[in-house]
Design a protein around this motif. Sequence first.
Motif, PDB file in Angstrom:
ATOM      1  N   LYS A   1       2.408  -9.499   3.798  1.00  0.00           N
ATOM      2  CA  LYS A   1       3.336  -8.758   2.945  1.00  0.00           C
ATOM      3  C   LYS A   1       2.630  -7.926   1.878  1.00  0.00           C
ATOM      4  CE  LYS A   1       7.183 -12.012   3.479  1.00  0.00           C
ATOM      5  NZ  LYS A   1       8.156 -12.884   2.764  1.00  0.00           N
ATOM      6  N   ALA A   2       1.322  -7.946   1.852  1.00  0.00           N
ATOM      7  CA  ALA A   2       0.588  -7.177   0.839  1.00  0.00           C
ATOM      8  C   ALA A   2       0.721  -5.680   1.104  1.00  0.00           C
ATOM      9  CB  ALA A   2      -0.883  -7.583   0.836  1.00  0.00           C
ATOM     10  N   VAL A   3       0.543  -4.888   0.039  1.00  0.00           N
ATOM     11  CA  VAL A   3       0.573  -3.436   0.169  1.00  0.00           C
ATOM     12  C   VAL A   3      -0.651  -2.849  -0.522  1.00  0.00           C
ATOM     13  CG1 VAL A   3       3.061  -3.142   0.409  1.00  0.00           C
ATOM     14  CG2 VAL A   3       2.054  -3.278  -1.880  1.00  0.00           C
ATOM     15  N   ASP A   4      -0.979  -1.618  -0.140  1.00  0.00           N
ATOM     16  CA  ASP A   4      -2.100  -0.889  -0.736  1.00  0.00           C
ATOM     17  C   ASP A   4      -1.570   0.436  -1.278  1.00  0.00           C
ATOM     18  OD1 ASP A   4      -4.507   0.197  -1.475  1.00  0.00           O
ATOM     19  OD2 ASP A   4      -5.344   0.326   0.549  1.00  0.00           O
ATOM     20  N   PRO A   5      -0.961   0.442  -2.488  1.00  0.00           N
ATOM     21  CA  PRO A   5      -0.324   1.656  -3.012  1.00  0.00           C
ATOM     22  C   PRO A   5      -1.342   2.773  -3.240  1.00  0.00           C
ATOM     23  CG  PRO A   5       0.317  -0.302  -4.268  1.00  0.00           C
ATOM     24  CD  PRO A   5      -0.854  -0.680  -3.423  1.00  0.00           C
ATOM     25  N   GLU A   6      -0.957   4.010  -2.911  1.00  0.00           N
ATOM     26  CA  GLU A   6      -1.896   5.119  -3.023  1.00  0.00           C
ATOM     27  C   GLU A   6      -1.311   6.383  -3.651  1.00  0.00           C
ATOM     28  OE1 GLU A   6      -4.997   4.957  -2.635  1.00  0.00           O
ATOM     29  OE2 GLU A   6      -5.336   3.162  -1.443  1.00  0.00           O
ATOM     30  N   GLU A   7      -0.057   6.684  -3.435  1.00  0.00           N
ATOM     31  CA  GLU A   7       0.516   7.942  -3.909  1.00  0.00           C
ATOM     32  C   GLU A   7       1.943   7.719  -4.375  1.00  0.00           C
ATOM     33  OE1 GLU A   7       0.302  10.774  -5.320  1.00  0.00           O
ATOM     34  OE2 GLU A   7      -0.397  12.091  -3.703  1.00  0.00           O
ATOM     35  N   ILE A   8       2.368   8.512  -5.360  1.00  0.00           N
ATOM     36  CA  ILE A   8       3.724   8.427  -5.857  1.00  0.00           C
ATOM     37  C   ILE A   8       4.237   9.834  -6.151  1.00  0.00           C
ATOM     38  CG2 ILE A   8       3.067   8.157  -8.294  1.00  0.00           C
ATOM     39  CD1 ILE A   8       5.389   6.024  -8.452  1.00  0.00           C
ATOM     40  N   ARG A   9       5.513  10.075  -5.807  1.00  0.00           N
ATOM     41  CA  ARG A   9       6.154  11.362  -6.072  1.00  0.00           C
ATOM     42  C   ARG A   9       7.542  11.135  -6.654  1.00  0.00           C
ATOM     43  NH1 ARG A   9       2.236  14.933  -6.577  1.00  0.00           N
ATOM     44  NH2 ARG A   9       0.892  15.065  -4.747  1.00  0.00           N
ATOM     45  N   VAL A  10       7.958  12.058  -7.519  1.00  0.00           N
ATOM     46  CA  VAL A  10       9.295  12.014  -8.103  1.00  0.00           C
ATOM     47  C   VAL A  10      10.229  12.817  -7.213  1.00  0.00           C
ATOM     48  CG1 VAL A  10      10.686  12.462 -10.149  1.00  0.00           C
ATOM     49  CG2 VAL A  10       8.271  11.840 -10.406  1.00  0.00           C
ATOM     50  N   ASP A  11      11.329  12.204  -6.828  1.00  0.00           N
ATOM     51  CA  ASP A  11      12.310  12.851  -5.960  1.00  0.00           C
ATOM     52  C   ASP A  11      12.967  14.008  -6.719  1.00  0.00           C
ATOM     53  OD1 ASP A  11      14.577  13.527  -4.417  1.00  0.00           O
ATOM     54  OD2 ASP A  11      14.750  11.478  -3.653  1.00  0.00           O
ATOM     55  N   PRO A  12      12.864  15.251  -6.218  1.00  0.00           N
ATOM     56  CA  PRO A  12      13.474  16.393  -6.922  1.00  0.00           C
ATOM     57  C   PRO A  12      14.989  16.308  -7.011  1.00  0.00           C
ATOM     58  CG  PRO A  12      11.867  17.139  -5.277  1.00  0.00           C
ATOM     59  CD  PRO A  12      12.105  15.679  -5.027  1.00  0.00           C
ATOM     60  N   TRP A  13      15.612  15.505  -6.154  1.00  0.00           N
ATOM     61  CA  TRP A  13      17.067  15.415  -6.157  1.00  0.00           C
ATOM     62  C   TRP A  13      17.608  14.504  -7.260  1.00  0.00           C
ATOM     63  CZ3 TRP A  13      19.247  15.158  -0.449  1.00  0.00           C
ATOM     64  CH2 TRP A  13      18.915  16.350   0.194  1.00  0.00           C
ATOM     65  N   ASN A  14      16.910  13.404  -7.540  1.00  0.00           N
ATOM     66  CA  ASN A  14      17.493  12.406  -8.440  1.00  0.00           C
ATOM     67  C   ASN A  14      16.474  11.739  -9.364  1.00  0.00           C
ATOM     68  OD1 ASN A  14      16.133  10.653  -6.680  1.00  0.00           O
ATOM     69  ND2 ASN A  14      17.968  10.306  -5.443  1.00  0.00           N
ATOM     70  N   CYS A  15      15.221  12.172  -9.302  1.00  0.00           N
ATOM     71  CA  CYS A  15      14.148  11.638 -10.142  1.00  0.00           C
ATOM     72  C   CYS A  15      13.855  10.161  -9.892  1.00  0.00           C
ATOM     73  CB  CYS A  15      14.418  11.888 -11.623  1.00  0.00           C
ATOM     74  SG  CYS A  15      14.230  13.636 -12.080  1.00  0.00           S
ATOM     75  N   GLN A  16      14.267   9.632  -8.733  1.00  0.00           N
ATOM     76  CA  GLN A  16      13.761   8.331  -8.316  1.00  0.00           C
ATOM     77  C   GLN A  16      12.346   8.513  -7.756  1.00  0.00           C
ATOM     78  OE1 GLN A  16      17.003   7.236  -5.703  1.00  0.00           O
ATOM     79  NE2 GLN A  16      18.109   6.196  -7.336  1.00  0.00           N
ATOM     80  N   TYR A  17      11.680   7.427  -7.395  1.00  0.00           N
ATOM     81  CA  TYR A  17      10.287   7.509  -6.978  1.00  0.00           C
ATOM     82  C   TYR A  17      10.126   7.208  -5.489  1.00  0.00           C
ATOM     83  CZ  TYR A  17       9.403   7.147 -12.026  1.00  0.00           C
ATOM     84  OH  TYR A  17       9.389   7.351 -13.381  1.00  0.00           O
TER      85      TYR A  17
END
Length: 379
Positions: free
Chosen positions: A121-137
């Motif tokens: 269940k581990a993850v290796d986070p690498e990139e994040i973007r803000v949704d232009p529609w609703n500012c969620q991630y």
Amino acid sequence: MTSSFAPAFVAALMTATTALTPATAEAAEQPVRLLGEAIIPHKMDYEGTTVGGLSGIDRDPCTGEYVMISDDRSYQQPARFYTAAIDVDAAGVHGVDISGTHALRQPDGATYPSPTAKDGKAVDPEEIRVDPWNCQYWWSQEGNRPKDLASDEPLIQPSIQASTRHGGYLRSLPLPADYTITRDEQGPRRNLVLEAITFDRGGATLTSAVEGPLVQDGEEPTTEQGALTRVTTQSRSGEVLAQYAYPLDPLFAEADPTSPWSPDTGVPAILADPDEPGRYLVLERTYVPGAGFGVKIFTADVRGATDTRGTRSLATVGIQPMHKEPLVDLADLPLSTVDNVEGMTWGPDLPSGERTLVLVSDDNFAEEEVSQVIALAVG
């Protein structure tokens, strides 16, 4: 005193910054120029977390602040992201003030475990973007391709997930079949899977890039030749709209033969051009033992490129890759250091009409590396 008492104030005090004097008219004519940089103190404490491993960055249009993801795989604290006020203008970078942090959550609301749990269940986070529609991630993670395919080391698939602004799980984007990690000799290589993601200006499509060539697409770059990796455009529901081959540069130097490490090169960030559909900025980051880091940014265009959907191997067919042109080599800029730059986003426009481009480096929580925020002006 720690940042948990006065986050913005303490972070501002602890952040080493540089600001450059305004560019001359001659410098302003250059397509890219350095505005300034800031170094976040090594292993700075923020609300009980260790700030570091910053491998992705995006500007939040709803607040004007930035969001940065840490690639800590829950070894130090649960996988997480940070928000920050980054003061950038035509005179430089005047501060990086961490303003918040949130853990990324599984569908059941739990944080992600360390890989030492060996529960897959581990993850290796690498990139994040803000949704232009609703500012969620939206955030990407590489998963895990075992070193030994015959071992019992967990095989974890890469993913692109949507989350709330506090890290709560919303949904996962179905990925192309060729992004799947398998236990045979095909698919993404270990630690060269999925990092780079970007929305187009309207937010209707999301583009992703595999960091390095798939096993069946040929060898990794050498000093003699580059390699082909894959860039995929999808709808928000996951439909694959197109896929293209992106040409990676050759290595910039030979590795030190006495080093226990191997060269590492690939695409950790891609950024859509807000004015020209199908055009991107692509960041190529290379580490060569004995020679250090090399970081270049290219413009790349899909026009005229072969759609490689359904193409099993790029090494066995004739294809036209994306066309790319060099934009800037960070080695040509008067930076204090060129480190492990992995994140890239558009910042505010300047009075000159130039755009700012904000970069962040991943220090790997290592003493010899830095968490560096760089601001460039792009004409």
